[in-house]
Motif scaffolding. Structure first.
Motif, PDB file in Angstrom:
ATOM      1  N   PHE A  14       0.619  -1.149  -0.386  1.00 59.16           N
ATOM      2  CA  PHE A  14      -0.169   0.284   0.576  1.00 59.16           C
ATOM      3  C   PHE A  14       0.669   1.170   0.055  1.00 59.16           C
ATOM      4  CE2 PHE A  14      -4.693  -1.460   1.755  1.00 59.16           C
ATOM      5  CZ  PHE A  14      -4.387  -2.129   1.150  1.00 59.16           C
ATOM      6  N   TYR A  15       1.890   1.127   0.947  1.00 61.45           N
ATOM      7  CA  TYR A  15       2.661   2.418   1.447  1.00 61.45           C
ATOM      8  C   TYR A  15       3.956   2.623  -0.484  1.00 61.45           C
ATOM      9  CZ  TYR A  15       2.883   4.392   5.976  1.00 61.45           C
ATOM     10  OH  TYR A  15       2.612   5.251   6.879  1.00 61.45           O
ATOM     11  N   VAL A  17       2.719   1.884  -3.478  1.00 62.62           N
ATOM     12  CA  VAL A  17       1.761   2.853  -4.857  1.00 62.62           C
ATOM     13  C   VAL A  17       1.420   3.800  -3.558  1.00 62.62           C
ATOM     14  CG1 VAL A  17      -0.430   2.350  -4.935  1.00 62.62           C
ATOM     15  CG2 VAL A  17       0.745   0.187  -4.865  1.00 62.62           C
ATOM     16  N   LEU A  18       1.201   3.988  -2.901  1.00 63.81           N
ATOM     17  CA  LEU A  18       0.676   5.609  -2.755  1.00 63.81           C
ATOM     18  C   LEU A  18       2.122   7.082  -2.602  1.00 63.81           C
ATOM     19  CD1 LEU A  18      -1.303   4.965   0.608  1.00 63.81           C
ATOM     20  CD2 LEU A  18      -2.014   5.260  -1.675  1.00 63.81           C
ATOM     21  N   ILE A  19       3.027   5.921  -2.434  1.00 64.14           N
ATOM     22  CA  ILE A  19       4.324   7.132  -2.562  1.00 64.14           C
ATOM     23  C   ILE A  19       4.353   7.112  -3.923  1.00 64.14           C
ATOM     24  CG2 ILE A  19       6.500   7.051  -2.361  1.00 64.14           C
ATOM     25  CD1 ILE A  19       6.095   5.724   0.504  1.00 64.14           C
ATOM     26  N   PHE A  21       2.296   7.056  -6.106  1.00 66.46           N
ATOM     27  CA  PHE A  21       1.702   7.529  -7.146  1.00 66.46           C
ATOM     28  C   PHE A  21       1.529   8.897  -7.091  1.00 66.46           C
ATOM     29  CE2 PHE A  21      -0.890   4.468  -7.960  1.00 66.46           C
ATOM     30  CZ  PHE A  21      -1.744   5.397  -9.708  1.00 66.46           C
ATOM     31  N   THR A  22       2.116   9.696  -4.623  1.00 65.84           N
ATOM     32  CA  THR A  22       2.989  10.360  -4.158  1.00 65.84           C
ATOM     33  C   THR A  22       3.575  11.867  -5.158  1.00 65.84           C
ATOM     34  OG1 THR A  22       1.864  10.766  -2.423  1.00 65.84           O
ATOM     35  CG2 THR A  22       2.862  11.877  -2.342  1.00 65.84           C
TER      36      THR A  22
ATOM     37  N   MET B  95      -6.828   1.897  -0.527  1.00 65.67           N
ATOM     38  CA  MET B  95      -5.762   1.644   0.477  1.00 65.67           C
ATOM     39  C   MET B  95      -4.939   2.919   1.237  1.00 65.67           C
ATOM     40  SD  MET B  95      -3.339   1.285  -3.185  1.00 65.67           S
ATOM     41  CE  MET B  95      -3.324  -0.002  -3.903  1.00 65.67           C
ATOM     42  N   PHE B 109      -0.918  11.980   2.664  1.00 66.71           N
ATOM     43  CA  PHE B 109      -1.106  11.995   1.021  1.00 66.71           C
ATOM     44  C   PHE B 109      -2.257  12.524   0.527  1.00 66.71           C
ATOM     45  CE2 PHE B 109       0.772   7.746   2.333  1.00 66.71           C
ATOM     46  CZ  PHE B 109       2.114   7.852   1.669  1.00 66.71           C
ATOM     47  N   ALA B 112      -1.093  15.722  -1.362  1.00 65.55           N
ATOM     48  CA  ALA B 112      -0.115  15.448  -2.286  1.00 65.55           C
ATOM     49  C   ALA B 112      -1.159  14.874  -2.907  1.00 65.55           C
ATOM     50  CB  ALA B 112       0.860  14.462  -2.186  1.00 65.55           C
ATOM     51  N   PHE B 113      -2.195  14.141  -3.185  1.00 59.02           N
ATOM     52  CA  PHE B 113      -3.552  13.429  -3.690  1.00 59.02           C
ATOM     53  C   PHE B 113      -4.569  14.704  -5.054  1.00 59.02           C
ATOM     54  CE2 PHE B 113      -3.937   8.847  -3.665  1.00 59.02           C
ATOM     55  CZ  PHE B 113      -2.212   9.073  -3.907  1.00 59.02           C
TER      56      PHE B 113
END
Lengths: 276, 301
Positions: A14-15, A17-19, A21-22, B95, B109, B112-113
């Motif tokens: 999860f981390y 993937v989220l990073i 995208f960030t 997520m 997040f 940022a998103f």
């Protein structure tokens, strides 16, 4: 035990993937500030770190555009639009939140439903009207029509429902204040957090507005930043250092305003959409 | 006492909400009505040239290659730039919504998103124009060196022009949609999942059978916003592909419907035809929204 390892793997994934995208979302912001600091923006491999050419780029930008004029126009229009919008939308939202009157529900529903009308539908007659009013090539078409807008009234209605005690209004009336005085002296001070959100959103919208300014202020020298920068890009000879600095300068106030208010803005914008 | 106070106030709320109606009638409703009228005329820069009935509409629908080209481009962009991204946004929201106690940085997040959404289309386009650069852009650098592919002439090749526009649209809106879905997810009662846990359903099944049905109203809202926004894309192709003169670049590949409307109205000064385009687009948006509603209802069953 096995379960928790599986959980941790999933969690790390999860981390990651989220990073990723960030980074994808953040990179263009970083990159424009990097490019703004190079007079020769092209290199192989492309730049990834800052240069030292900001003064050169500033000269280049100002020789191609009266950027200070564009900045002043963008800022003035955004400030005037924001101040006016905040006033009229708080006033309207207060009426819907704290008064009982005939047709209230229907009128609010009508106002909300106008948000679904696409902006381009009236754009040609709107342009002709502005010419007829003598408003063409002035700031007015970019300020006046949105002063009491549906989104702002809806937002302030929701906000004021819970943030103004009805007892306080009754007390003010017994004290002999008239309705307008109550609005100014009681409602506005209590509405400050809501005003901050609506104000930021309005400012951002006005600051970013391209289409409206392109139609109403077509001369880049007398227009707002987005029109000026886009015209520089369209006619440019490939000397983009100044353009990138201008883009970075255009982003700066926005980034600061947003990072300051981001939590509240995100919460309120999404809460509104969930209810609707 | 209270009664008299109340009575005295009956006009006040109407006065307080009147600015909206005054402005809406002058700057909204009147021009909208007026645009229907204009659309029935041949109307140029020097004024109306005569009533032509439905001719503007008929010509657009039967013999205007640009109108269909633009509609085709817009449809492609709607699918690949605005709609398919919901399949990325929903998992991302799931997520972000995970309940692991060690999960940190949700607020970070979210910020940022959300950032791309509040950035002006012009700034975004000017930055991406550099990323798309044939010789010195990051996209080609990564594409050539990491994936061992041929350089892509993003902004000249008719096929890749659309891809470039879709990349920008995805970049701007995936985060926004994620945040919307996240807010929707947080409203789903946790008890619904507990029953599924007892049944031993795996995560994917749980989301398919619980999350998606619970999220349907939000999906309808977010997709509708995407449709309305996607049908109005103008700024990006205008700035990225050289303004009105280039009409959406090589092969008119970046000519969107809104671009064609603006071009017809403000570059070619054909106000009647432009207004007819606006109304056709409005009907298309309405049909797509109804279709969205119908699909949403079907999934509800």
């Amino acid at each position: 035990m096995k379960r928790s390892i599986g959980g941790n793997v999933k969690f790390s994934l999860f981390y990651i993937v989220l990073i990723v995208f960030t980074l994808l979302f953040a990179f263009p912001f970083y990159y424009v500030f990097v490019l703004a600091s190079w007079s020769r923006i092209y290199s192989n491999p492309p730049h990834l770190w800052f240069g030292s050419d900001i003064p050169v780029n500033l000269n280049s930008l100002l020789s191609q555009l009266p950027f200070h004029v564009n900045f002043f126009n963008s800022l003035s229009i955004a400030v005037l639009a924001t101040a006016g919008t905040v006033f009229f939308c708080t006033m309207g939202g207060y009426a819907f939140a704290k008064f009982e009157f005939k047709g209230k529900k229907g009128l609010l529903l009508f106002i909300i439903s106008t948000m679904a009308i696409p902006a381009f539908l009236n754009i040609i007659p709107f342009f002709k009207m502005m010419v007829a009013f003598g408003w063409y090539k002035t700031w007015l078409p970019l300020i006046v029509p949105g002063l009491a807008n549906a989104f702002g009234i809806f937002l302030m209605t929701q906000f004021l429902e819970n943030s103004i005690p009805s007892d306080l209004l009754s007390a003010a009336r017994i004290d002999g204040l008239n309705e307008f005085q109550i609005l100014i002296k009681v409602v506005f001070p209590l509405a400050k957090p809501g005003i901050a959100i609506l104000g930021t959103v309005t400012f951002i919208g006005s600051w970013n507005n391209f289409l409206g300014a392109l139609i109403m202020l077509p001369d880049p020298k007398k227009s707002t930043i987005p029109v000026a920068l886009s015209s520089l890009f369209v006619r440019s000879d490939g000397n983009f250092g100044g353009l990138m600095l201008g883009t970075a300068l255009a982003l700066l106030p926005l980034l600061i305003a947003f990072i300051f208010f981001s939590k509240k803005i995100i919460a309120n914008l999404t809460a509104g959409s969930i209810k609707a | 006492m209270i009664r008299t106070l109340f009575k005295k106030n009956t006009l006040t709320p109407y006065i307080f909400i009147s600015p909206f109606f005054v402005l809406f009638f002058i700057f909204g409703l009147y021009p909208i009505g007026y645009s229907i009228y204009i659309s029935f005329f041949k109307w140029t820069i020097s004024g109306p040239q005569g009533f032509v009935g439905l001719t503007n509409y008929k010509n657009l629908l039967t013999r205007d290659p640009f109108f269909f080209k633009a509609l085709g481009n817009t449809t492609w962009l709607l699918i690949f730039g605005s709609l398919l991204q919901h399949l990325i946004a929903i998992p991302l929201a799931i997520m972000l919504n995970n309940e692991n106690k060690n999960f940190r940085g949700r607020g970070f997040f979210k910020t940022a998103f959300f950032l791309p959404y509040i950035t002006s289309t012009v700034s975004v386009t000017l930055i991406f124009a550099q990323l798309f650069d044939l010789n010195y852009g990051w996209l080609n650098y990564v594409w050539v060196n990491l994936f061992q592919q041929e350089r892509v002439n993003w902004l000249s090749n008719p096929d890749t022009i659309k891809t470039a526009l879709a990349i920008m649209l995805n970049w701007r809106f995936v985060g926004w949609n994620t945040i919307i879905y996240l807010a929707g997810l947080q409203a789903i009662p946790g008890t619904l999942y507990e029953a599924a846990d007892i049944d031993g359903a795996n995560a994917f099944r749980k989301h398919l059978s619980i999350t998606v049905p619970q999220l349907l109203p939000i999906i309808f809202f977010a997709v509708t916003m995407s449709i309305i926004g996607g049908m109005q894309v103008f700024d990006e192709p205008y700035v990225l592909l050289g303004g009105y003169e280039q009409m959406g670049g090589n092969g008119n590949s970046g000519l969107t419907s809104a671009f064609y409307l603006m071009f017809t109205g403000f570059k070619a000064s054909r106000f009647g035809k432009g207004s007819a385009i606006a109304w056709l687009l409005f009907f298309i948006i309405m049909i797509l929204t109804l279709l969205n509603k119908a699909i949403n209802r079907m999934m509800d069953k």
